[in-house]
Scaffold this active site. Structure first.
Site, PDB file in Angstrom:
ATOM      1  N   MET A  15       0.828  -1.209   0.000  1.00  0.00           N
ATOM      2  CA  MET A  15       0.000   0.000   0.000  1.00  0.00           C
ATOM      3  C   MET A  15       0.864   1.261   0.000  1.00  0.00           C
ATOM      4  O   MET A  15       0.516   2.252  -0.641  1.00  0.00           O
ATOM      5  CB  MET A  15      -0.946  -0.005   1.209  1.00  0.00           C
ATOM      6  CG  MET A  15      -2.140  -0.932   1.054  1.00  0.00           C
ATOM      7  SD  MET A  15      -3.098  -0.583  -0.437  1.00  0.00           S
ATOM      8  CE  MET A  15      -3.555   1.120  -0.163  1.00  0.00           C
ATOM      9  N   GLU A  36       9.747   4.385   7.157  1.00  0.00           N
ATOM     10  CA  GLU A  36       9.866   2.921   7.224  1.00  0.00           C
ATOM     11  C   GLU A  36      10.389   2.534   8.609  1.00  0.00           C
ATOM     12  O   GLU A  36      10.812   3.396   9.382  1.00  0.00           O
ATOM     13  CB  GLU A  36      10.797   2.377   6.131  1.00  0.00           C
ATOM     14  CG  GLU A  36      10.065   1.679   4.971  1.00  0.00           C
ATOM     15  CD  GLU A  36       9.189   0.483   5.412  1.00  0.00           C
ATOM     16  OE1 GLU A  36       9.418  -0.066   6.513  1.00  0.00           O
ATOM     17  OE2 GLU A  36       8.267   0.111   4.668  1.00  0.00           O
ATOM     18  N   ARG A  37      10.334   1.237   8.891  1.00  0.00           N
ATOM     19  CA  ARG A  37      10.794   0.782  10.206  1.00  0.00           C
ATOM     20  C   ARG A  37      12.324   0.883  10.267  1.00  0.00           C
ATOM     21  O   ARG A  37      12.996   0.723   9.238  1.00  0.00           O
ATOM     22  CB  ARG A  37      10.323  -0.643  10.478  1.00  0.00           C
ATOM     23  CG  ARG A  37      10.819  -1.637   9.503  1.00  0.00           C
ATOM     24  CD  ARG A  37      10.373  -3.051   9.773  1.00  0.00           C
ATOM     25  NE  ARG A  37      10.589  -3.852   8.584  1.00  0.00           N
ATOM     26  CZ  ARG A  37      11.765  -4.257   8.149  1.00  0.00           C
ATOM     27  NH1 ARG A  37      12.866  -3.941   8.810  1.00  0.00           N
ATOM     28  NH2 ARG A  37      11.869  -4.985   7.042  1.00  0.00           N
ATOM     29  N   THR A 102      -5.155  -2.927   9.559  1.00  0.00           N
ATOM     30  CA  THR A 102      -6.188  -3.782  10.155  1.00  0.00           C
ATOM     31  C   THR A 102      -5.551  -4.693  11.217  1.00  0.00           C
ATOM     32  O   THR A 102      -4.329  -4.750  11.343  1.00  0.00           O
ATOM     33  CB  THR A 102      -6.856  -4.655   9.070  1.00  0.00           C
ATOM     34  OG1 THR A 102      -5.842  -5.404   8.397  1.00  0.00           O
ATOM     35  CG2 THR A 102      -7.608  -3.795   8.060  1.00  0.00           C
ATOM     36  N   ALA A 124     -10.628   2.980   8.566  1.00  0.00           N
ATOM     37  CA  ALA A 124     -11.571   2.028   7.963  1.00  0.00           C
ATOM     38  C   ALA A 124     -10.793   0.780   7.551  1.00  0.00           C
ATOM     39  O   ALA A 124      -9.675   0.875   7.037  1.00  0.00           O
ATOM     40  CB  ALA A 124     -12.247   2.635   6.739  1.00  0.00           C
ATOM     41  N   ASN A 126     -11.516  -0.889   5.172  1.00  0.00           N
ATOM     42  CA  ASN A 126     -11.480  -0.871   3.709  1.00  0.00           C
ATOM     43  C   ASN A 126     -11.835   0.548   3.259  1.00  0.00           C
ATOM     44  O   ASN A 126     -12.861   1.084   3.657  1.00  0.00           O
ATOM     45  CB  ASN A 126     -12.462  -1.884   3.119  1.00  0.00           C
ATOM     46  CG  ASN A 126     -12.201  -2.140   1.651  1.00  0.00           C
ATOM     47  OD1 ASN A 126     -12.179  -1.201   0.868  1.00  0.00           O
ATOM     48  ND2 ASN A 126     -11.997  -3.393   1.301  1.00  0.00           N
ATOM     49  N   HIS A 157      -7.767 -13.255   0.266  1.00  0.00           N
ATOM     50  CA  HIS A 157      -6.667 -12.281   0.112  1.00  0.00           C
ATOM     51  C   HIS A 157      -5.382 -12.999  -0.271  1.00  0.00           C
ATOM     52  O   HIS A 157      -5.266 -14.220  -0.134  1.00  0.00           O
ATOM     53  CB  HIS A 157      -6.434 -11.505   1.414  1.00  0.00           C
ATOM     54  CG  HIS A 157      -7.477 -10.461   1.690  1.00  0.00           C
ATOM     55  ND1 HIS A 157      -8.648 -10.760   2.344  1.00  0.00           N
ATOM     56  CD2 HIS A 157      -7.543  -9.147   1.381  1.00  0.00           C
ATOM     57  CE1 HIS A 157      -9.388  -9.658   2.434  1.00  0.00           C
ATOM     58  NE2 HIS A 157      -8.750  -8.677   1.851  1.00  0.00           N
ATOM     59  N   LYS A 161      -1.010 -11.856   3.604  1.00  0.00           N
ATOM     60  CA  LYS A 161      -1.852 -11.199   4.623  1.00  0.00           C
ATOM     61  C   LYS A 161      -1.751 -11.938   5.961  1.00  0.00           C
ATOM     62  O   LYS A 161      -1.860 -13.162   5.996  1.00  0.00           O
ATOM     63  CB  LYS A 161      -3.307 -11.117   4.146  1.00  0.00           C
ATOM     64  CG  LYS A 161      -4.178 -10.295   5.095  1.00  0.00           C
ATOM     65  CD  LYS A 161      -5.473  -9.856   4.460  1.00  0.00           C
ATOM     66  CE  LYS A 161      -6.356  -9.086   5.410  1.00  0.00           C
ATOM     67  NZ  LYS A 161      -5.747  -7.819   5.870  1.00  0.00           N
ATOM     68  N   GLY A 167     -10.092  -6.956   7.867  1.00  0.00           N
ATOM     69  CA  GLY A 167     -10.794  -5.781   8.405  1.00  0.00           C
ATOM     70  C   GLY A 167     -12.117  -5.565   7.705  1.00  0.00           C
ATOM     71  O   GLY A 167     -13.120  -5.187   8.328  1.00  0.00           O
TER      72      GLY A 167
HETATM   73  N1  LIG Z   1      -8.094  -0.285   4.874  1.00  0.00           N
HETATM   74  C1  LIG Z   1      -7.806  -0.670   3.625  1.00  0.00           C
HETATM   75  O1  LIG Z   1      -8.469  -0.262   2.644  1.00  0.00           O
HETATM   76  C2  LIG Z   1      -6.632  -1.589   3.413  1.00  0.00           C
HETATM   77  C3  LIG Z   1      -6.221  -1.953   2.127  1.00  0.00           C
HETATM   78  C4  LIG Z   1      -5.068  -2.704   1.984  1.00  0.00           C
HETATM   79  C5  LIG Z   1      -4.337  -3.086   3.111  1.00  0.00           C
HETATM   80  N2  LIG Z   1      -4.776  -2.746   4.334  1.00  0.00           N
HETATM   81  C6  LIG Z   1      -4.033  -3.060   5.548  1.00  0.00           C
HETATM   82  O2  LIG Z   1      -2.827  -2.257   5.554  1.00  0.00           O
HETATM   83  C7  LIG Z   1      -1.791  -2.931   6.246  1.00  0.00           C
HETATM   84  C8  LIG Z   1      -0.564  -3.012   5.344  1.00  0.00           C
HETATM   85  O3  LIG Z   1      -0.852  -3.772   4.185  1.00  0.00           O
HETATM   86  P1  LIG Z   1       0.254  -4.005   3.043  1.00  0.00           P
HETATM   87  O4  LIG Z   1      -0.290  -5.054   2.145  1.00  0.00           O
HETATM   88  O5  LIG Z   1       0.709  -2.699   2.490  1.00  0.00           O
HETATM   89  O6  LIG Z   1       1.424  -4.658   3.929  1.00  0.00           O
HETATM   90  P2  LIG Z   1       2.992  -4.689   3.657  1.00  0.00           P
HETATM   91  O7  LIG Z   1       3.540  -5.750   4.560  1.00  0.00           O
HETATM   92  O8  LIG Z   1       3.254  -4.783   2.188  1.00  0.00           O
HETATM   93  O9  LIG Z   1       3.487  -3.241   4.143  1.00  0.00           O
HETATM   94  C9  LIG Z   1       3.610  -2.850   5.474  1.00  0.00           C
HETATM   95  C10 LIG Z   1       4.838  -1.972   5.555  1.00  0.00           C
HETATM   96  O10 LIG Z   1       4.897  -1.371   6.841  1.00  0.00           O
HETATM   97  C11 LIG Z   1       6.267  -1.308   7.200  1.00  0.00           C
HETATM   98  N3  LIG Z   1       6.410  -1.059   8.644  1.00  0.00           N
HETATM   99  C12 LIG Z   1       6.307  -1.928   9.674  1.00  0.00           C
HETATM  100  N4  LIG Z   1       6.549  -1.292  10.837  1.00  0.00           N
HETATM  101  C13 LIG Z   1       6.782   0.016  10.529  1.00  0.00           C
HETATM  102  C14 LIG Z   1       7.085   1.179  11.273  1.00  0.00           C
HETATM  103  N5  LIG Z   1       7.207   1.152  12.607  1.00  0.00           N
HETATM  104  N6  LIG Z   1       7.233   2.350  10.621  1.00  0.00           N
HETATM  105  C15 LIG Z   1       7.100   2.428   9.282  1.00  0.00           C
HETATM  106  N7  LIG Z   1       6.848   1.356   8.508  1.00  0.00           N
HETATM  107  C16 LIG Z   1       6.677   0.169   9.131  1.00  0.00           C
HETATM  108  C17 LIG Z   1       6.834  -2.636   6.732  1.00  0.00           C
HETATM  109  O11 LIG Z   1       8.257  -2.616   6.656  1.00  0.00           O
HETATM  110  C18 LIG Z   1       6.155  -2.737   5.369  1.00  0.00           C
HETATM  111  O12 LIG Z   1       6.933  -2.098   4.376  1.00  0.00           O
HETATM  112  C19 LIG Z   1      -2.387  -4.283   6.656  1.00  0.00           C
HETATM  113  O13 LIG Z   1      -2.867  -4.182   7.980  1.00  0.00           O
HETATM  114  C20 LIG Z   1      -3.557  -4.474   5.690  1.00  0.00           C
HETATM  115  O14 LIG Z   1      -4.558  -5.311   6.169  1.00  0.00           O
HETATM  116  C21 LIG Z   1      -5.920  -2.015   4.506  1.00  0.00           C
HETATM  117  O1  LIG Z   2      -4.273  -6.622   1.407  1.00  0.00           O
HETATM  118  C1  LIG Z   2      -4.811  -6.469   2.524  1.00  0.00           C
HETATM  119  O2  LIG Z   2      -4.242  -6.791   3.587  1.00  0.00           O
HETATM  120  C2  LIG Z   2      -6.160  -5.871   2.598  1.00  0.00           C
HETATM  121  N1  LIG Z   2      -6.611  -5.561   3.790  1.00  0.00           N
HETATM  122  C3  LIG Z   2      -7.858  -4.953   4.081  1.00  0.00           C
HETATM  123  C4  LIG Z   2      -8.695  -5.891   4.954  1.00  0.00           C
HETATM  124  O3  LIG Z   2      -8.131  -6.478   5.913  1.00  0.00           O
HETATM  125  O4  LIG Z   2      -9.886  -6.013   4.710  1.00  0.00           O
HETATM  126  C5  LIG Z   2      -8.596  -4.464   2.860  1.00  0.00           C
HETATM  127  C6  LIG Z   2      -8.406  -5.324   1.662  1.00  0.00           C
HETATM  128  C7  LIG Z   2      -6.923  -5.593   1.374  1.00  0.00           C
END
Ligand SMILES: NC(=O)c1ccc[n+]([C@@H]2O[C@H](COP(=O)([O-])OP(=O)(O)OC[C@H]3O[C@@H](n4cnc5c(N)ncnc54)[C@H](O)[C@@H]3O)[C@@H](O)[C@H]2O)c1
Ligand SMILES: O=C(O)C1=N[C@H](C(=O)O)CCC1
Length: 269
Positions: A15, A36-37, A102, A124, A126, A157, A161, A167
Site C-alpha cells: 500500500m 519505514e521501520r 487492520t 476504515a 477498507n 486475500h 496477509k 478488516g
Molecule cells: N483499509 C484498507 O483499505 C486496506 C487496504 C489494503 C491493506 N490494508 C491493511 O494495511 C496494512 C498493510 O498492508 P500491506 O499489504 O501494504 O502490507 P505490507 O507488509 O506490504 O506493508 C507494510 C509496511 O509497513 C512497514 N512497517 C512496519 N513497521 C513500521 C514502522 N514502525 N514504521 C514504518 N513502517 C513500518 C513494513 O516494513 C512494510 O513495508 C495491513 O494491515 C492491511 O490489512 C488495509
Molecule cells: O491486502 C490487505 O491486507 C487488505 N486488507 C484490508 C482488509 O483487511 O480487509 C482491505 C483489503 C486488502
C-alpha cells in the site's frame, strides 16, 4: 493555497508504494515524507529511486518526529503496533491520521480513541467506495431477513496477509449484526475447525482464504431454505484503497479532533 503535505508510513509496502505513486502524481496533495521501520534497507534513500523510478526529492526516514511535524496528514498502512505509535505522534503534531491498518484488538482501539481526542483519526478496514456501499447494503438486507437466514462472510486475500478475518470482513459482519439490532460481539460464531457443533441460529460466521496475489474479495452470504442471496465485492487494484485514503486525508483537513470513517468521508451516513 498550498496543497496539504502528506507523510506515508510503511513506504516500501504494497500500500505504501501505491500511495506514493498516486501522491507524486497528485494535483491536490504533495508527498512530504516517507517512513519505514528502523533497519529497513530503504532508509536514507530517495523514495522515487528506491521504487525504481526518478528521484522524488523525499528521503525515506525512520525518525518519525520531525517528518510528521512537517505534515498536515499521515497515511498509515502498516501494522497495529506501528500504527499505535504513529497515532500518538500524529496527535501531538495535531495532524490528520488516516489509518488503513487492520488487525487491532479492543485495547488497541481504546488507545486510538484516546489519540483522537487531540486530532482527527479516519480509520476504515477498507477505504474503497464499493466496500463502503456494500456495508450499507449488508445492513439493509440483514434487517429485512429473519434470523432463519444464516449469515456467513467469506473473504479471500493474497498469501502475505497476516490478519484474519480481514478488516473488511469484520466491517461487513458488524453491519449485518447492526441490521439485526445486535453487536458482532453478540452474534459472532466461533472459528470452525475439527468436529464442532451445528451452526447456531442467528449467528454470523467467517471464513478466510489466503493465496497468491488476490487483492481482496468479500462475499456476504445470506443462506435461507431453498434460496441464497450473495452480496459480493471484488477488488482487482490496490489503487481503490489508496485513492480512498488520499481523499480521506484531504477531507480531514478542516475537521476537529474525533474518530471518523469512510462513511463520513464519502457522505454515506
Ligand atoms: N483499509 C484498507 O483499505 C486496506 C487496504 C489494503 C491493506 N490494508 C491493511 O494495511 C496494512 C498493510 O498492508 P500491506 O499489504 O501494504 O502490507 P505490507 O507488509 O506490504 O506493508 C507494510 C509496511 O509497513 C512497514 N512497517 C512496519 N513497521 C513500521 C514502522 N514502525 N514504521 C514504518 N513502517 C513500518 C513494513 O516494513 C512494510 O513495508 C495491513 O494491515 C492491511 O490489512 C488495509
Ligand atoms: O491486502 C490487505 O491486507 C487488505 N486488507 C484490508 C482488509 O483487511 O480487509 C482491505 C483489503 C486488502
Amino acid at each position: 493555497m498550498e496543497k496539504p503535505g502528506i507523510v506515508v508510513t510503511g513506504a516500501s509496502g504494497r500500500m505504501g508504494q501505491m500511495l506514493i505513486r498516486l501522491l507524486l502524481d497528485s494535483d491536490e496533495a504533495r508527498l512530504v515524507g516517507a517512513l519505514e521501520r528502523p533497519g529497513h534497507g530503504w532508509v536514507g534513500r530517495d523514495i522515487g529511486e528506491a521504487m525504481g523510478g526518478r528521484p522524488a526529492g523525499v528521503a525515506v526516514s525512520d525518525d518519525p518526529v520531525p517528518v510528521i511535524a512537517a505534515a498536515q496528514a499521515v497515511i498509515d498502512f502498516t501494522s497495529p503496533v506501528a500504527t499505535l505509535a504513529y497515532a500518538e505522534l500524529t496527535a501531538q503534531a495535531r495532524a490528520v491520521h488516516v489509518i488503513g491498518t487492520t488487525g487491532f484488538d479492543e485495547e488497541d482501539l481504546h488507545q486510538l480513541t484516546a489519540a483522537a481526542r487531540h486530532a482527527p483519526i479516519i480509520r476504515a478496514g477498507n477505504m474503497s467506495l464499493g466496500v463502503n456501499l456494500l456495508v450499507g447494503l449488508t445492513r439493509k438486507v440483514a434487517a429485512a431477513l429473519g434470523e432463519e437466514w444464516d449469515i456467513e462472510v467469506v473473504e479471500a486475500h493474497h498469501r502475505h496477509k497476516v490478519d484474519a478475518p480481514s478488516g473488511t470482513a469484520l466491517m461487513l459482519g458488524e453491519a449485518a449484526a447492526e441490521g439485526r439490532g445486535a453487536t458482532l460481539g453478540e452474534l459472532r460464531s466461533p472459528a470452525r475447525d475439527g468436529i464442532t457443533e451445528a451452526r447456531s441460529t442467528g449467528s454470523i460466521g467467517f471464513a478466510a482464504i489466503r493465496g497468491g496475489d488476490i487483492v481482496g474479495e468479500h462475499d456476504v452470504i445470506f443462506a435461507g431454505q431453498g434460496e441464497r442471496l450473495v452480496l459480493r465485492h471484488v477488488a482487482t487494484d490496490r489503487a481503490i484503497f489508496a485513492r480512498g485514503a488520499i481523499r480521506a486525508a484531504l477531507w480531514g483537513q478542516d475537521k476537529g479532533p474525533g474518530e471518523y470513517d469512510m462513511h463520513d468521508v464519502l457522505g454515506l451516513n
